[in-house]
Motif scaffolding. Structure first.
Motif, PDB file in Angstrom:
ATOM      1  N   THR A   1       0.595  -1.255   0.033  1.00  0.00           N
ATOM      2  CA  THR A   1      -0.062   0.022  -0.119  1.00  0.00           C
ATOM      3  C   THR A   1       0.919   1.181   0.024  1.00  0.00           C
ATOM      4  OG1 THR A   1      -1.577  -1.194   1.348  1.00  0.00           O
ATOM      5  CG2 THR A   1      -1.957   1.046   1.115  1.00  0.00           C
ATOM      6  N   LEU A   2       1.991   1.235   0.662  1.00  0.00           N
ATOM      7  CA  LEU A   2       2.789   2.252   1.024  1.00  0.00           C
ATOM      8  C   LEU A   2       4.218   1.925   0.651  1.00  0.00           C
ATOM      9  CD1 LEU A   2       1.532   4.051   4.114  1.00  0.00           C
ATOM     10  CD2 LEU A   2       0.913   4.891   1.955  1.00  0.00           C
ATOM     11  N   PRO A   3       5.206   2.602  -0.020  1.00  0.00           N
ATOM     12  CA  PRO A   3       6.540   2.151  -0.002  1.00  0.00           C
ATOM     13  C   PRO A   3       7.361   2.098   1.138  1.00  0.00           C
ATOM     14  CG  PRO A   3       6.390   4.361  -0.987  1.00  0.00           C
ATOM     15  CD  PRO A   3       4.913   3.860  -0.269  1.00  0.00           C
ATOM     16  N   VAL A   4       6.688   2.769   2.195  1.00  0.00           N
ATOM     17  CA  VAL A   4       7.531   3.099   3.353  1.00  0.00           C
ATOM     18  C   VAL A   4       6.483   2.695   4.585  1.00  0.00           C
ATOM     19  CG1 VAL A   4       9.431   4.521   2.632  1.00  0.00           C
ATOM     20  CG2 VAL A   4       7.065   5.323   3.363  1.00  0.00           C
ATOM     21  N   VAL A   5       7.238   2.617   5.868  1.00  0.00           N
ATOM     22  CA  VAL A   5       6.030   2.802   6.913  1.00  0.00           C
ATOM     23  C   VAL A   5       5.680   4.249   7.249  1.00  0.00           C
ATOM     24  CG1 VAL A   5       6.901   0.500   7.979  1.00  0.00           C
ATOM     25  CG2 VAL A   5       8.071   2.708   8.770  1.00  0.00           C
ATOM     26  N   ALA A   6       4.847   4.414   8.171  1.00  0.00           N
ATOM     27  CA  ALA A   6       4.398   5.610   8.338  1.00  0.00           C
ATOM     28  C   ALA A   6       5.483   6.650   8.712  1.00  0.00           C
ATOM     29  CB  ALA A   6       3.340   5.828   9.795  1.00  0.00           C
ATOM     30  N   PRO A   7       5.466   7.792   7.993  1.00  0.00           N
ATOM     31  CA  PRO A   7       6.677   8.778   8.409  1.00  0.00           C
ATOM     32  C   PRO A   7       6.417   9.285   9.719  1.00  0.00           C
ATOM     33  CG  PRO A   7       6.039   9.058   6.034  1.00  0.00           C
ATOM     34  CD  PRO A   7       4.932   7.979   6.939  1.00  0.00           C
ATOM     35  N   ARG A   8       7.612  10.042  10.200  1.00  0.00           N
ATOM     36  CA  ARG A   8       7.727  10.776  11.262  1.00  0.00           C
ATOM     37  C   ARG A   8       7.286  12.250  10.976  1.00  0.00           C
ATOM     38  NH1 ARG A   8      10.350   7.481  15.076  1.00  0.00           N
ATOM     39  NH2 ARG A   8      10.919   9.191  16.613  1.00  0.00           N
ATOM     40  N   PHE A   9       6.396  12.792  11.939  1.00  0.00           N
ATOM     41  CA  PHE A   9       6.091  14.344  11.670  1.00  0.00           C
ATOM     42  C   PHE A   9       7.524  15.016  11.476  1.00  0.00           C
ATOM     43  CE2 PHE A   9       2.606  12.881  14.242  1.00  0.00           C
ATOM     44  CZ  PHE A   9       1.650  13.552  13.469  1.00  0.00           C
ATOM     45  N   GLY A  10       7.480  16.073  10.568  1.00  0.00           N
ATOM     46  CA  GLY A  10       8.519  16.904  10.205  1.00  0.00           C
ATOM     47  C   GLY A  10       9.404  16.233   9.082  1.00  0.00           C
ATOM     48  N   GLU A  11       9.107  14.922   8.904  1.00  0.00           N
ATOM     49  CA  GLU A  11       9.918  14.527   7.596  1.00  0.00           C
ATOM     50  C   GLU A  11       9.533  15.112   6.169  1.00  0.00           C
ATOM     51  OE1 GLU A  11      11.361  10.203   9.173  1.00  0.00           O
ATOM     52  OE2 GLU A  11       9.790  10.110   7.919  1.00  0.00           O
ATOM     53  N   GLN A  12      10.110  15.674   5.285  1.00  0.00           N
ATOM     54  CA  GLN A  12       9.788  16.183   4.329  1.00  0.00           C
ATOM     55  C   GLN A  12       9.857  15.195   3.235  1.00  0.00           C
ATOM     56  OE1 GLN A  12       8.191  19.303   3.920  1.00  0.00           O
ATOM     57  NE2 GLN A  12       8.519  19.073   6.203  1.00  0.00           N
TER      58      GLN A  12
ATOM     59  N   MET B   1      -1.579  -4.017  -0.603  1.00  0.00           N
ATOM     60  CA  MET B   1      -2.713  -3.614  -1.278  1.00  0.00           C
ATOM     61  C   MET B   1      -3.105  -4.469  -2.335  1.00  0.00           C
ATOM     62  SD  MET B   1      -3.415   0.217  -3.087  1.00  0.00           S
ATOM     63  CE  MET B   1      -2.115   0.109  -4.172  1.00  0.00           C
ATOM     64  N   LEU B   2      -4.412  -4.836  -2.721  1.00  0.00           N
ATOM     65  CA  LEU B   2      -4.821  -5.456  -3.836  1.00  0.00           C
ATOM     66  C   LEU B   2      -5.750  -4.738  -4.617  1.00  0.00           C
ATOM     67  CD1 LEU B   2      -5.837  -8.665  -1.505  1.00  0.00           C
ATOM     68  CD2 LEU B   2      -3.832  -8.628  -3.292  1.00  0.00           C
ATOM     69  N   MET B   3      -6.027  -4.744  -5.756  1.00  0.00           N
ATOM     70  CA  MET B   3      -6.815  -4.134  -6.576  1.00  0.00           C
ATOM     71  C   MET B   3      -7.554  -4.931  -7.624  1.00  0.00           C
ATOM     72  SD  MET B   3      -4.559  -0.485  -7.446  1.00  0.00           S
ATOM     73  CE  MET B   3      -3.271  -1.306  -8.571  1.00  0.00           C
ATOM     74  N   GLY B   4      -8.933  -4.882  -7.721  1.00  0.00           N
ATOM     75  CA  GLY B   4      -9.599  -5.839  -8.284  1.00  0.00           C
ATOM     76  C   GLY B   4     -10.008  -5.192  -9.842  1.00  0.00           C
ATOM     77  N   ARG B   5     -10.651  -6.149 -10.881  1.00  0.00           N
ATOM     78  CA  ARG B   5     -10.994  -5.378 -11.912  1.00  0.00           C
ATOM     79  C   ARG B   5     -12.261  -4.555 -11.741  1.00  0.00           C
ATOM     80  NH1 ARG B   5      -8.153  -8.829 -15.597  1.00  0.00           N
ATOM     81  NH2 ARG B   5      -9.666  -7.916 -17.508  1.00  0.00           N
ATOM     82  N   PRO B   6     -12.637  -3.679 -12.700  1.00  0.00           N
ATOM     83  CA  PRO B   6     -13.653  -2.579 -12.181  1.00  0.00           C
ATOM     84  C   PRO B   6     -14.982  -3.226 -12.140  1.00  0.00           C
ATOM     85  CG  PRO B   6     -12.161  -1.961 -14.294  1.00  0.00           C
ATOM     86  CD  PRO B   6     -11.621  -3.247 -13.781  1.00  0.00           C
ATOM     87  N   GLY B   7     -15.753  -2.943 -11.111  1.00  0.00           N
ATOM     88  CA  GLY B   7     -16.894  -3.592 -10.963  1.00  0.00           C
ATOM     89  C   GLY B   7     -16.835  -5.046 -10.147  1.00  0.00           C
ATOM     90  N   GLU B   8     -15.654  -5.551 -10.043  1.00  0.00           N
ATOM     91  CA  GLU B   8     -15.518  -6.768  -9.579  1.00  0.00           C
ATOM     92  C   GLU B   8     -14.969  -6.720  -7.910  1.00  0.00           C
ATOM     93  OE1 GLU B   8     -13.381  -9.766 -11.877  1.00  0.00           O
ATOM     94  OE2 GLU B   8     -14.912  -9.379 -13.404  1.00  0.00           O
ATOM     95  N   ASP B   9     -15.848  -5.981  -7.169  1.00  0.00           N
ATOM     96  CA  ASP B   9     -15.581  -5.601  -5.745  1.00  0.00           C
ATOM     97  C   ASP B   9     -15.587  -6.876  -4.880  1.00  0.00           C
ATOM     98  OD1 ASP B   9     -16.775  -3.168  -7.289  1.00  0.00           O
ATOM     99  OD2 ASP B   9     -16.268  -2.167  -5.303  1.00  0.00           O
ATOM    100  N   GLU B  10     -16.682  -7.699  -5.078  1.00  0.00           N
ATOM    101  CA  GLU B  10     -16.865  -8.817  -4.345  1.00  0.00           C
ATOM    102  C   GLU B  10     -15.856 -10.102  -4.603  1.00  0.00           C
ATOM    103  OE1 GLU B  10     -19.116  -7.514  -6.177  1.00  0.00           O
ATOM    104  OE2 GLU B  10     -21.106  -7.011  -4.944  1.00  0.00           O
ATOM    105  N   LYS B  11     -15.125 -10.092  -5.650  1.00  0.00           N
ATOM    106  CA  LYS B  11     -14.357 -10.978  -5.897  1.00  0.00           C
ATOM    107  C   LYS B  11     -13.197 -10.401  -5.344  1.00  0.00           C
ATOM    108  CE  LYS B  11     -13.147 -13.102 -10.130  1.00  0.00           C
ATOM    109  NZ  LYS B  11     -12.520 -13.263 -11.617  1.00  0.00           N
TER     110      LYS B  11
END
Lengths: 458, 458
Positions: free
Chosen positions: A370-381, A427-437
């Motif tokens: 889902t993210l390339p990194v874990v949650a950044p720290r406050f202040g990290e640009q 993260m998993l992404m499905g085909r459009p409209g195939e939310d249940e699958k």
């Protein structure tokens, strides 16, 4: 919240078996919210109003006439969904103004099913940012580490679910705004296919990319709530062909494509966590790349900025300097885009969908962190990963925008904990409209991972 | 062309009864085209190639194996449809360049049915103008009066049909480019619903407004040819839900709305002709106005200019000064439109469709004149009607753009002759996707009008 009633699925079960009443759940929410006040997850929550709703639900249940299985389940709502009981501010000093005193369709659906609307959750101003560091009510804190951001823009919903205040909360997702805080806070985040869930009453960021979604404590919560999201709503013409939710079938064999390559880099730790998950499931995952992904990212950004500047056109004329600094510069940038550039972006968007649907080998789900990194720290640009230095904002949307540009259903599930004790999401992404699958694939993977969520200060 | 073989319907009948052979029809076309060379209707026509195609058709027919009822019927093609046998120039000094040597889908469909592709017809440069006064091959002359324009942009097709060179010709329509020359030249012009006919291989003017259409000598020609237009074409994704042509039913009772009011003015003579037609049919026509029609016209113009500038982006960089003067200024104007303005136009477009479909009383067809005036004379910069002075260009698209902005099927049928001896057309627009119903209404009105087409120099 008592540990056996943490997820919506558990709450539904407890209510059904009369092991808990809606008023019990309401008090759990209020107590836990009070303990977690430092997270800054909620921007409005009226305990009396929560209890009043719960008492009405109690009465229905005692009469043996609950409105639905979720009658009495507490749900938190991101502050860009209109609600008839709570104000809606988009967490900005420039409020929406002139909005009708009504519920967004999704909120109305949940309310009609007896859900207890707990309050409004904190968010990045107007959902125009993926960190939840800028809100008129201040930043939201990550329940796993107070020095870390919650991710955004639905960060309040992510923190509220991760801290166990509610089992589920509503969010909206234009470039990952549901999935990013879900991943950063270690909960589940689901964004439906574009056009299957009504956007009516959800303040727009970019109307052709926006989808209302939900964050939850367990994978089983999602099919309990998704029926209130999916289907035709006359007030949102893009749902005119939307199928209602149908039962999720169990699927054991599915085709996955693991997207990799230039523009899809991730940190070593995140990459290893993903490889480990893929190594443990029975289905094979092919690896594939998408050529020239940077141009599709630019298309997403162009459409986003241009639609946002269009949506805020009047507000910019009147109140530009009251918006946060970053949002001001985004809005001004959006105004500079030419029509020809926008059309180019819209055409790239069609090309991108065509690549995913017709040019890749057949797939049931696309896999990415889902993210390339874990949650950044406050202040990290900036964030560093895969030999890149990327702004913290762009690192949050790094993978998520793909699902919005293509209108795919997408889910983030927590699969690991980093060495620093922060959650890592898949993260998993499905085909459009195939939310249940997509959901059934996610459930299968979730089961095989067997990751136990580490809730903050449980 | 022999008078009994003037329309496609007559040609089909003659071929079926062996009263004429494809080669007879081909020679008729070649002879008549030669007589009418002064009209400047064709930009390429190779008599040998026409006869060769006709001989192949002859052979199929003599063997009793025609490819379809229209096997051997001569069809002319506007010079912005790709053809594998004739060059495609868009009648511009800046040609399309790099196009594949293949037929547009509609041309390929007609050829596969045995139609004889006669040649390419003159058009306004790149279809970017409604007068047919600017073409690299010179203007097209109106067969009814050599001092008058043919209307455009499919003016060559209009003149070729009106002069009796061919029974039908292909055109494309972005703001009336099929219907305008049909009305100005006194023939029939049909534009299908947007997304029901493939645009593949038709050079774009504005891809979200363009539709391939046809001009013909009789109303009965249209259902003979429309099957080759309508339906799914994988090479044009906007047709992915397109229904194929289905049989036209007879309809006696239908609901018409006569659109009137500010922005829809017409000359007295045109207005009277329309009233006379409506007075003579059995169905009632309600009158209705569309509020703030000027803003919807601006939306159409914004989308048109912006998409055209996007489509010609590369050509502009390389060859701007080789385009005609008007097209240059259109293209430059299109570049100045901002993304926010374009989005505003795109939203107005949705609003416009919603007004037509949901806010007007129910209708089967909308009625307007096709043009507010009869065919202008060469050199006239403006037209006067209804207390307005309007540029000749804008007077041509005055009513027609409505059908493109809303994606409606639309037809122009000749209904009267002006005091100056020029044709007057009536326009009917149907509901999106209801092309067949529109045709049956048009046929019913055409019958009740009983207008006899006055063909030039017959």
């Amino acid at each position: 919240m008592k540990s056996q009633n943490r997820t919506v699925a558990e709450q539904v079960e407890s209510l059904f078996r009369c092991n808990a009443t809606p008023v019990d759940l309401a008090h759990d929410v209020i107590d836990r919210a009070s303990e977690c006040i430092g997270l800054n997850a909620f921007v409005s929550l009226d305990p009396d109003h929560v209890v009043t709703q719960a008492k009405q639900s109690d009465l229905r249940r005692r009469r043996g006439r609950p409105l639905s299985p979720i009658d009495g389940v507490p749900i938190a709502v991101k502050d860009n969904f209109l609600t008839q009981d709570y104000p809606t501010t988009a967490c900005s000093n420039v409020g929406p103004g002139g909005q009708p005193n009504e519920d967004a369709t999704v909120v109305a659906n949940l309310r009609a099913a007896g859900a207890v609307i707990v309050g409004k959750t904190n968010m990045h101003e107007w959902a125009y940012g993926a960190t939840n560091t800028y809100s008129r009510f201040g930043a939201t804190i990550n329940p796993h580490n107070e020095d870390c951001i919650s991710g955004g823009s639905s960060g309040g919903s992510g923190a509220a679910v991760a801290a166990g205040i509610v089992g589920a909360a509503l969010g909206s997702d234009t470039g990952g705004s549901v999935r990013i805080p879900a991943s950063a806070c270690g909960v589940y985040g689901f964004k439906p296919s574009y056009g299957r869930a009504s956007r009516h009453g959800v303040l727009a960021l970019s109307w052709s990319l926006d989808a209302p979604g939900l964050l939850s404590s367990s994978i089983d919560d999602i099919p309990l709530l998704l029926p209130y999201f999916l289907g035709v709503d006359k007030r949102d013409p893009t749902t005119s062909n939307a199928k209602p939710f149908s039962r999720v079938q169990n699927i054991d064999d599915f085709k996955l494509i693991n997207l990799v390559g230039t523009g899809l880099e991730r940190s070593e730790e995140v990459g290893q966590a993903l490889e480990k998950v893929l190594g443990n499931i029975s289905s094979n995952a092919l690896s594939a790349t998408i050529p020239d992904i940077q141009s599709f990212f630019c298309a997403w950004e162009t459409i986003l900025h241009c639609e946002a500047s269009s949506f805020h056109d009047e507000r910019m004329k009147l109140y530009l300097d009251k918006f946060g600094e970053t949002m001001q510069s985004h809005l001004l940038a959006g105004q500079e885009i030419t029509g020809v550039e926008l059309l180019y972006a819209q055409r790239l968007r069609s090309k991108f969908l065509n690549i995913l649907i017709n040019q890749l080998p057949y797939w049931d789900a696309l896999v990415l962190p889902t993210l390339p990194v874990v949650a950044p720290r406050f202040g990290e640009q900036t964030q560093m990963f895969g030999d890149r230095v990327v702004s913290t904002q762009d690192s949050m949307t790094w993978f998520c925008w793909l699902g919005n540009l293509a209108g795919l259903p997408a889910i983030s599930i927590p699969v690991a904990t980093s060495s620093s004790g922060l959650p890592i999401g898949l993260m998993l992404m499905g085909r459009p409209g195939e939310d249940e699958k997509l959901l059934s694939i996610a459930k299968s993977i979730d089961k095989s991972v067997g990751y136990t969520q580490r809730v903050w200060n449980q």
